[in-house]
Write an enzyme that holds these catalytic residues in place. Structure first.
Site, PDB file in Angstrom:
ATOM      1  N   ASP A  60     -38.255 -28.644   6.805  1.00  0.00           N
ATOM      2  CA  ASP A  60     -39.564 -28.590   6.155  1.00  0.00           C
ATOM      3  C   ASP A  60     -39.940 -29.959   5.610  1.00  0.00           C
ATOM      4  O   ASP A  60     -39.107 -30.872   5.538  1.00  0.00           O
ATOM      5  CB  ASP A  60     -39.518 -27.567   5.009  1.00  0.00           C
ATOM      6  N   LYS A  61     -41.199 -30.047   5.213  1.00  0.00           N
ATOM      7  CA  LYS A  61     -41.722 -31.247   4.561  1.00  0.00           C
ATOM      8  C   LYS A  61     -42.460 -30.779   3.319  1.00  0.00           C
ATOM      9  O   LYS A  61     -43.053 -29.694   3.301  1.00  0.00           O
ATOM     10  CB  LYS A  61     -42.670 -31.940   5.548  1.00  0.00           C
ATOM     11  N   HIS A  62     -42.433 -31.591   2.258  1.00  0.00           N
ATOM     12  CA  HIS A  62     -43.221 -31.229   1.080  1.00  0.00           C
ATOM     13  C   HIS A  62     -43.785 -32.483   0.441  1.00  0.00           C
ATOM     14  O   HIS A  62     -43.132 -33.513   0.390  1.00  0.00           O
ATOM     15  CB  HIS A  62     -42.358 -30.480   0.062  1.00  0.00           C
ATOM     16  N   SER A  63     -45.001 -32.365  -0.047  1.00  0.00           N
ATOM     17  CA  SER A  63     -45.647 -33.488  -0.722  1.00  0.00           C
ATOM     18  C   SER A  63     -45.695 -33.226  -2.217  1.00  0.00           C
ATOM     19  O   SER A  63     -45.837 -32.075  -2.643  1.00  0.00           O
ATOM     20  CB  SER A  63     -47.069 -33.635  -0.176  1.00  0.00           C
ATOM     21  N   THR A  92     -51.939 -26.644  -0.290  1.00  0.00           N
ATOM     22  CA  THR A  92     -51.901 -26.187   1.107  1.00  0.00           C
ATOM     23  C   THR A  92     -52.391 -24.742   1.250  1.00  0.00           C
ATOM     24  O   THR A  92     -53.118 -24.407   2.184  1.00  0.00           O
ATOM     25  CB  THR A  92     -50.454 -26.318   1.623  1.00  0.00           C
ATOM     26  N   ARG A 137     -48.687 -24.348 -15.637  1.00  0.00           N
ATOM     27  CA  ARG A 137     -48.756 -25.823 -15.730  1.00  0.00           C
ATOM     28  C   ARG A 137     -50.125 -26.324 -15.285  1.00  0.00           C
ATOM     29  O   ARG A 137     -50.676 -27.270 -15.840  1.00  0.00           O
ATOM     30  CB  ARG A 137     -47.679 -26.459 -14.848  1.00  0.00           C
ATOM     31  N   SER A 160     -39.946 -27.343  -9.611  1.00  0.00           N
ATOM     32  CA  SER A 160     -40.958 -26.561  -8.911  1.00  0.00           C
ATOM     33  C   SER A 160     -40.822 -26.712  -7.394  1.00  0.00           C
ATOM     34  O   SER A 160     -40.736 -25.722  -6.656  1.00  0.00           O
ATOM     35  CB  SER A 160     -42.346 -27.035  -9.369  1.00  0.00           C
ATOM     36  N   LYS A 174     -38.622 -23.782  -4.631  1.00  0.00           N
ATOM     37  CA  LYS A 174     -39.230 -23.141  -3.452  1.00  0.00           C
ATOM     38  C   LYS A 174     -38.497 -23.566  -2.184  1.00  0.00           C
ATOM     39  O   LYS A 174     -38.189 -22.758  -1.321  1.00  0.00           O
ATOM     40  CB  LYS A 174     -40.705 -23.548  -3.315  1.00  0.00           C
ATOM     41  N   LYS A 175     -38.256 -24.867  -2.086  1.00  0.00           N
ATOM     42  CA  LYS A 175     -37.690 -25.381  -0.832  1.00  0.00           C
ATOM     43  C   LYS A 175     -36.256 -24.900  -0.642  1.00  0.00           C
ATOM     44  O   LYS A 175     -35.854 -24.567   0.462  1.00  0.00           O
ATOM     45  CB  LYS A 175     -37.766 -26.913  -0.817  1.00  0.00           C
TER      46      LYS A 175
END
Ligand code: URA
Length: 436
Positions: free
Chosen positions: A80-83, A120, A168, A183, A187-188
């Protein structure tokens, strides 16, 4: 006996709660034993005083374990990728199908708009019918058959983050390395990933505006994720201006579709997507190195294969079956579209990304209060970028609004967010550093 009030007081007074206390707090967020007021106070105390390294790991693990932790038995790597969040950052919509087209499995658990940044899930929900709230069984089945699914953290997966994230968002407590780490990684890590690439944003539209803070966040994320057994690296990328030339949910989906179909390609969006994808494929062992990975991602984007995977994902999650050919007809559009005239001539020398993000939120593209309904059609498009030479009265952007009053307010906000200078500025690099 552990109780929320004493944990909050310990953090407020600069102390370190035990790992057990933080795990208790995370499970209380999920079970409802911790109230909204306590969660907001906790977030503010952590933002102001910090949790320390051990506390950050304990909160991350507690939030991960507040729900199910998935495990997979699939014939390819689960990645996966996350920003960390920005303006006009729609790379996830491009990368999930591109990675799937390259042979990876991408169970992407994403977030909604947070503070001034877009999310997203909100972008995907601009597509009529698109469901982000899949059950665990649906999520598993779709990941196995279509190789990618983009879903919200549910009651089953990282529920503590789902609750704290929303709190938040509306209590100005986003910009904390501890809370962002917990956070994102709760999730990841719940998704049972083998590899993860992180896009840590830096600049005026990011949560971490200064390079040293972005570097510290990247280090925190990379160390915590690798420590939990997930091969992870980060790219620190520029957010001193929006990544796409649009900011707003449906407007960004339009830009994604233009990129996937080759109709119009924004080079910055393309380059960041390809760099992150190359890194992810290399981490997952699907490419010999980032360079080979980048070539593979560029190839599936150019050939239209990524568009096909995207179309299959949209249809499976309730969107129109013909979305990749009829996206322009399917997406909502705003009734009022006005230009933002440049107040003077000159070169765009700086952009207040946060100001632009807040303008989108105030148009209705994000939430001012927990539970606010998003208007998917509103936002900004055709945004001028740093270095552009604009004449007086020439548009800096287009505002897409629900009403004329909202449009007028946004025009003033966009004008205030742009700095113009007589000489051209040095253009910021797109990718600053790799942290592994
Ligand atoms: N993205 C997340 O999922 N959480 C944050 O706190 C920031 C960005």
């Amino acid at each position: 006996m552990t109780d929320a009030r004493s944990i909050i007081a310990t953090i407020r007074d600069g102390g370190q709660p035990s790992a057990g206390d933080l795990r208790w707090f995370a499970s209380g967020l999920a079970s409802g034993h911790v109230t909204d007021a306590q969660a907001g106070a906790f977030a503010m105390a952590v933002l102001l005083k910090g949790l320390g390294e051990e506390g950050r790991v304990a909160l991350t693990e507690g939030m991960r374990d507040s729900g199910k932790v998935l495990s997979w038995d699939l014939p390819g790597p689960v990645i996966d990728k996350h920003s960390t969040g920005g303006i006009g950052d729609c790379t996830s919509l491009l990368l999930a199908p591109a990675l799937a087209a390259c042979g990876a499995y991408v169970p992407m658990i994403s977030g909604r708009g947070l503070g001034h940044t877009g999310g997203t899930l909100d972008k995907l929900e601009a597509i009529p019918g698109f469901r982000t709230g899949l059950s665990e069984d649906e999520f598993r089945a779709q990941t196995a058959t279509l190789r990618c699914a983009i879903v919200s953290a549910s009651a089953e997966i990282a529920p503590a983050d789902r609750r704290l994230y929303a709190i938040r968002d509306v209590t100005s407590t986003v910009e904390s390395i501890d809370l962002i780490t917990a956070s994102i990684l709760s999730k990841k890590l719940s998704a049972g990933l083998q590899a993860l690439v992180l896009d840590v944003k830096t600049g005026s539209g990011a949560f971490m505006v200064r390079m040293e803070d972005s570097r510290a966040l990247a280090r925190s994320l990379v160390d915590t994720a690798n420590g939990a057994g997930c091969r992870t690296s980060a790219l620190i990328t520029d957010m001193s201006q929006p990544l796409a030339s649009a900011a707003g949910n449906a407007l960004e989906v339009i830009e994604v579709m233009e990129t996937l179909t080759g109709t119009s390609v924004n080079p910055a969006l393309w380059d960041v997507t390809v760099a992150l994808g190359g890194e992810a494929l290399a981490l997952a062992g699907l490419a010999a190195g980032p360079q080979e990975g980048e070539e593979a991602i560029a190839q599936v984007l150019e050939s239209g294969q990524a568009a096909e995977w995207f179309g299959r994902m949209v249809a499976a999650q309730g969107g129109p079956a013909d979305f990749t050919s009829r996206w322009a007809d399917r997406l909502p559009s705003a009734p009022v579209v006005v230009e933002v005239p440049s107040p003077r001539s000159g070169h765009v020398s700086a952009i207040d990304g946060r100001g632009l993000g807040h303008a989108v939120v105030r148009l209705g593209g994000g939430r001012l209060r927990d539970g606010d309904r998003i208007n998917p059609a509103v936002g900004l498009s055709d945004l001028a970028g740093i270095g552009d030479d604009v004449g007086q009265g020439v548009p800096l952007a287009l505002v897409h609004a629900a009403t004329r009053e909202a449009a007028d307010e946004a025009v003033a906000a966009v004008q205030a967010a742009y700095r113009l200078a007589d000489s051209p500025p040095a253009e910021p690099p797109l990718i600053y550093e790799r942290i592994a």
